[in-house]
Design a protein around this motif. Structure first.
Motif, PDB file in Angstrom:
ATOM      1  N   PHE A 277       2.809  15.539  -1.968  1.00 57.15           N
ATOM      2  CA  PHE A 277       2.009  15.537  -3.195  1.00 57.15           C
ATOM      3  C   PHE A 277       1.464  14.148  -3.474  1.00 57.15           C
ATOM      4  O   PHE A 277       0.283  13.993  -3.833  1.00 57.15           O
ATOM      5  N   CYS A 278       2.300  13.127  -3.347  1.00 52.89           N
ATOM      6  CA  CYS A 278       1.833  11.763  -3.626  1.00 52.89           C
ATOM      7  C   CYS A 278       0.666  11.390  -2.720  1.00 52.89           C
ATOM      8  O   CYS A 278      -0.309  10.781  -3.170  1.00 52.89           O
ATOM      9  N   GLU A 279       0.761  11.751  -1.447  1.00 48.36           N
ATOM     10  CA  GLU A 279      -0.325  11.454  -0.509  1.00 48.36           C
ATOM     11  C   GLU A 279      -1.599  12.217  -0.876  1.00 48.36           C
ATOM     12  O   GLU A 279      -2.690  11.660  -0.946  1.00 48.36           O
ATOM     13  N   MET A 333       7.126   2.863  -1.915  1.00 49.89           N
ATOM     14  CA  MET A 333       5.885   3.168  -1.213  1.00 49.89           C
ATOM     15  C   MET A 333       5.381   4.566  -1.558  1.00 49.89           C
ATOM     16  O   MET A 333       4.184   4.811  -1.590  1.00 49.89           O
ATOM     17  N   GLU A 334       6.303   5.496  -1.786  1.00 53.33           N
ATOM     18  CA  GLU A 334       5.903   6.886  -1.980  1.00 53.33           C
ATOM     19  C   GLU A 334       5.153   7.095  -3.289  1.00 53.33           C
ATOM     20  O   GLU A 334       4.087   7.692  -3.318  1.00 53.33           O
ATOM     21  N   SER A 335       5.716   6.602  -4.393  1.00 51.40           N
ATOM     22  CA  SER A 335       5.127   6.898  -5.698  1.00 51.40           C
ATOM     23  C   SER A 335       4.182   5.819  -6.214  1.00 51.40           C
ATOM     24  O   SER A 335       3.390   6.079  -7.114  1.00 51.40           O
ATOM     25  N   GLY A 336       4.260   4.607  -5.655  1.00 51.06           N
ATOM     26  CA  GLY A 336       3.427   3.520  -6.167  1.00 51.06           C
ATOM     27  C   GLY A 336       1.945   3.825  -6.125  1.00 51.06           C
ATOM     28  O   GLY A 336       1.212   3.568  -7.080  1.00 51.06           O
ATOM     29  N   GLY A 337       1.488   4.399  -5.015  1.00 46.51           N
ATOM     30  CA  GLY A 337       0.063   4.672  -4.873  1.00 46.51           C
ATOM     31  C   GLY A 337      -0.451   5.677  -5.877  1.00 46.51           C
ATOM     32  O   GLY A 337      -1.516   5.487  -6.475  1.00 46.51           O
ATOM     33  N   ILE A 338       0.292   6.773  -6.104  1.00 51.39           N
ATOM     34  CA  ILE A 338      -0.216   7.810  -7.000  1.00 51.39           C
ATOM     35  C   ILE A 338      -0.087   7.379  -8.456  1.00 51.39           C
ATOM     36  O   ILE A 338      -0.949   7.702  -9.284  1.00 51.39           O
ATOM     37  N   ILE A 339       0.975   6.641  -8.819  1.00 54.10           N
ATOM     38  CA  ILE A 339       1.077   6.135 -10.194  1.00 54.10           C
ATOM     39  C   ILE A 339      -0.088   5.205 -10.486  1.00 54.10           C
ATOM     40  O   ILE A 339      -0.736   5.295 -11.540  1.00 54.10           O
ATOM     41  N   LYS A 341      -2.987   5.201  -9.051  1.00 58.48           N
ATOM     42  CA  LYS A 341      -4.243   5.958  -9.070  1.00 58.48           C
ATOM     43  C   LYS A 341      -4.443   6.682 -10.391  1.00 58.48           C
ATOM     44  O   LYS A 341      -5.567   6.797 -10.881  1.00 58.48           O
ATOM     45  N   MET A 342      -3.368   7.171 -11.000  1.00 59.51           N
ATOM     46  CA  MET A 342      -3.486   7.817 -12.304  1.00 59.51           C
ATOM     47  C   MET A 342      -3.993   6.849 -13.372  1.00 59.51           C
ATOM     48  O   MET A 342      -4.586   7.249 -14.367  1.00 59.51           O
ATOM     49  N   LEU A 343      -3.767   5.548 -13.125  1.00 57.70           N
ATOM     50  CA  LEU A 343      -4.205   4.510 -14.061  1.00 57.70           C
ATOM     51  C   LEU A 343      -5.411   3.756 -13.519  1.00 57.70           C
ATOM     52  O   LEU A 343      -5.660   2.602 -13.895  1.00 57.70           O
ATOM     53  N   LEU A 344      -6.160   4.404 -12.622  1.00 53.46           N
ATOM     54  CA  LEU A 344      -7.401   3.853 -12.061  1.00 53.46           C
ATOM     55  C   LEU A 344      -7.163   2.535 -11.339  1.00 53.46           C
ATOM     56  O   LEU A 344      -7.958   1.598 -11.432  1.00 53.46           O
ATOM     57  N   ASN A 345      -6.053   2.472 -10.610  1.00 50.71           N
ATOM     58  CA  ASN A 345      -5.728   1.297  -9.809  1.00 50.71           C
ATOM     59  C   ASN A 345      -5.496   1.699  -8.366  1.00 50.71           C
ATOM     60  O   ASN A 345      -5.192   2.864  -8.066  1.00 50.71           O
ATOM     61  N   THR A 346      -5.594   0.748  -7.492  1.00 48.69           N
ATOM     62  CA  THR A 346      -5.202   0.908  -6.096  1.00 48.69           C
ATOM     63  C   THR A 346      -4.032  -0.024  -5.844  1.00 48.69           C
ATOM     64  O   THR A 346      -4.105  -1.212  -6.174  1.00 48.69           O
ATOM     65  N   HIS A 347      -2.973   0.512  -5.265  1.00 48.94           N
ATOM     66  CA  HIS A 347      -1.771  -0.278  -5.002  1.00 48.94           C
ATOM     67  C   HIS A 347      -1.631  -0.523  -3.513  1.00 48.94           C
ATOM     68  O   HIS A 347      -1.664   0.409  -2.709  1.00 48.94           O
ATOM     69  N   ASP A 348      -1.469  -1.790  -3.157  1.00 53.92           N
ATOM     70  CA  ASP A 348      -1.222  -2.184  -1.782  1.00 53.92           C
ATOM     71  C   ASP A 348      -0.026  -3.129  -1.801  1.00 53.92           C
ATOM     72  O   ASP A 348      -0.105  -4.205  -2.391  1.00 53.92           O
ATOM     73  N   PRO A 349       1.096  -2.755  -1.196  1.00 52.58           N
ATOM     74  CA  PRO A 349       2.285  -3.600  -1.261  1.00 52.58           C
ATOM     75  C   PRO A 349       2.105  -4.962  -0.620  1.00 52.58           C
ATOM     76  O   PRO A 349       2.899  -5.871  -0.873  1.00 52.58           O
ATOM     77  N   PHE A 350       1.071  -5.121   0.200  1.00 47.75           N
ATOM     78  CA  PHE A 350       0.851  -6.396   0.870  1.00 47.75           C
ATOM     79  C   PHE A 350      -0.201  -7.247   0.158  1.00 47.75           C
ATOM     80  O   PHE A 350      -0.100  -8.472   0.121  1.00 47.75           O
ATOM     81  N   ASN A 351      -1.220  -6.615  -0.396  1.00 47.47           N
ATOM     82  CA  ASN A 351      -2.321  -7.358  -1.020  1.00 47.47           C
ATOM     83  C   ASN A 351      -2.397  -7.196  -2.525  1.00 47.47           C
ATOM     84  O   ASN A 351      -3.328  -7.676  -3.157  1.00 47.47           O
ATOM     85  N   GLY A 352      -1.435  -6.501  -3.115  1.00 49.29           N
ATOM     86  CA  GLY A 352      -1.391  -6.420  -4.562  1.00 49.29           C
ATOM     87  C   GLY A 352      -2.028  -5.157  -5.123  1.00 49.29           C
ATOM     88  O   GLY A 352      -2.456  -4.260  -4.398  1.00 49.29           O
ATOM     89  N   THR A 353      -2.087  -5.120  -6.439  1.00 51.29           N
ATOM     90  CA  THR A 353      -2.598  -3.973  -7.182  1.00 51.29           C
ATOM     91  C   THR A 353      -3.808  -4.419  -7.995  1.00 51.29           C
ATOM     92  O   THR A 353      -3.782  -5.485  -8.608  1.00 51.29           O
ATOM     93  N   TYR A 354      -4.854  -3.615  -7.999  1.00 52.48           N
ATOM     94  CA  TYR A 354      -6.039  -3.950  -8.779  1.00 52.48           C
ATOM     95  C   TYR A 354      -6.723  -2.670  -9.239  1.00 52.48           C
ATOM     96  O   TYR A 354      -6.570  -1.609  -8.643  1.00 52.48           O
TER      97      TYR A 354
END
Length: 495
Positions: A277-279, A333-339, A341-354
């Motif tokens: 689901f997260c993916e 890693m699993e939930s960071g991306g979808i959380i 995205k719900m807040l109009l952000n992109t999460h990258d564990p290496f390059n940060g969140t924006y």
């Protein structure tokens, strides 16, 4: 999840699709099999496309359809390179080639114990089915009836299993079959994804049948991502490349479908186990955001409904429920991306969140803020707060004051720890937002403003946890209040 986002923005600032968030599509990168370079069969096929374009020979056209079934899949990169020419001359050829390509995507796993004659017989049946599909497409282009998209086999997803301890005793045959059965017929979904990527490339109206493909393979895709399995199921070797394109197109189906179809379609996403689901939701949400923000004529009603339902599913994630210390900045890693995205952000564990929302389009976010409110009260608080403030600081708007105050109050209810407010920098970001909002709307500073009590409490809490910038802002607020009192007194004396 959490892989590098390299989406390019349009002149209006937003992205056109979600494909560039992860690794390049199969057409754009990978081995020479997936590109034109060093791929002699693909180069020869592209030459035949242009020869057919000049001569208009039906024999060449029919050969192109047959070539789409080649096992080396060399026609996909050739068709991608020649797609504009095909759509200009005879758009039906592309649909026919894609349909026969999908008819040839199945392959059989051969056991060393299998009889060679039996294997040869089954392979001959497969070849005959492909021949029939090619003949049907040629007949269609010659004016006959159109054939349906091939139904792929009902294979099961390959589950990731930990080591298991066997209890001594007999094993019932049914249990043995469930645990150890080996799928015989499979689909080459990575090769099919090359074709799916092609129908996304032209402008949306150029290929009016793209949703036919989505509908034909929606059930197969959901099943291969674990639809109906327990929430803790982990899928091994999921159809990753296929998912990227299928679910980006599925987002169009969710936004443009009928009200009656919305809930059943959405369950194909929300009823997946947590990990897939997260993916999947990550892809759907980004594609839906692109469709909404890039189209000023699109209303916010359906995008808001979609985000509301996906937020509800995110809050139901086990990793959300057991997020632990609200002052911890750790995010999985699993939930960071979808959380994010719900807040109009992109999460990258290496390059940060924006935040991927550009300032030019920030005014269209207002109808979506209400859908995000449930996220403010729980989960990994530091990460939620970081994504929220990055979104709000894209272009601070004073009219978002109530949302900001709700967020700050919810986070203080969770923790006063320095890990959130100082170390993660959330306190400083909140102060920056207040500073910009006061500059945009100075009457927020006057004592009579309806929200001044909440503003003062927020600043007092920020000062209490040691956010130095909040003290400076409080002095400005007090000075503005003093100036307001002085002006009122001066007017009273004058009267």
């Amino acid at each position: 999840m959490g892989m590098t986002s390299c989406s390019r923005r349009t002149r209006n600032g937003f992205v056109r699709s979600s494909r560039s968030r992860w690794k390049s599509s199969p057409i754009a990168g990978g081995s020479s099999q997936h590109t034109l370079r060093f791929n002699r069969p693909a180069i020869a096929t592209l030459a035949l496309i242009h020869l057919w374009g000049r001569k208009g020979s039906n024999a060449d056209r029919d050969t192109l359809i047959r070539l789409a079934t080649r096992k080396d899949r060399s026609v996909a990169p050739a068709s991608s390179a020649g797609l504009a020419r095909i759509l200009e001359i005879e758009p039906g050829l592309f649909k026919a080639a894609m349909r026969v390509a999908f008819a040839s995507m199945t392959w059989r796993w051969k056991s060393y114990q299998e009889d060679e004659a039996e294997h040869a017989r089954l392979e001959a049946e497969r070849a005959a089915a492909i021949d029939a599909a090619v003949s049907a497409e040629v007949d269609w282009l010659d004016g006959g009836a159109e054939s349906a998209w091939t139904t792929w086999p009902k294979e099961r997803p390959h589950l990731r299993r930990g080591s298991r301890i066997r209890v001594p005793g007999p094993v019932p045959p049914a249990q043995f079959d469930e645990d150890e059965a080996i799928e015989i017929v499979h689909v080459d979904s990575a090769a099919a994804a090359q074709w799916l990527a092609m129908i996304q490339a032209p402008p949306k109206g150029s290929i009016g049948w793209r949703q036919e493909v989505v509908a034909a393979y929606a059930d197969w895709t959901a099943r291969m991502n674990g639809l109906g399995l327990s929430v803790d199921t982990e899928i091994d070797r999921d159809p990753h490349d296929w998912n990227l394109h299928q679910y980006a197109l599925f987002a169009e189906r969710l936004l443009d479908g009928t009200p009656m179809s919305f809930d059943p379609d959405l369950k194909l996403v929300t009823d997946l186990p947590d990990e897939p689901f997260c993916e999947v939701a990550h892809t759907v949400m980004h594609a839906a955001d692109a469709l909404y923000f890039n189209d000023p004529q699109r209303t916010a009603s359906r995008p808001a409904d979609l985000r509301t339902k996906l937020v509800e599913r995110v809050i139901a994630l086990k990793r959300w429920e057991y997020a632990g210390d609200p002052a911890s900045s750790r995010i999985d890693m699993e939930s960071g991306g979808i959380i994010a995205k719900m807040l109009l952000n992109t999460h990258d564990p290496f390059n940060g969140t924006y935040s991927y929302l550009p300032p030019l389009l920030v005014d269209r976010v207002d109808p979506l803020l209400a859908t995000m409110r449930p996220l403010l009260r729980g989960g990994p608080t530091v990460f939620v707060a970081l994504c929220t403030m990055k979104l709000l600081l894209v272009a601070p708007r004073a009219r978002h004051l109530d949302f900001v105050l709700d967020a700050v109050e919810a986070w203080f209810d969770r923790t006063h720890a320095a890990g959130l407010w100082i170390t993660a920098g959330i306190g400083g970001r909140v102060v920056r937002w207040f500073d910009a909002a006061f500059a945009e709307q100075p009457d927020l500073l006057i004592p009579a403003h309806p929200a001044r009590g909440r503003i003062d409490r927020a600043l007092g809490n920020l000062i209490g946890v040691g956010v130095a910038e909040a003290h400076e802002l409080e002095l400005r607020v007090e000075a503005a209040a003093g100036d307001a009192h002085a002006s009122v007194a001066h007017l009273d004396r004058g009267s």
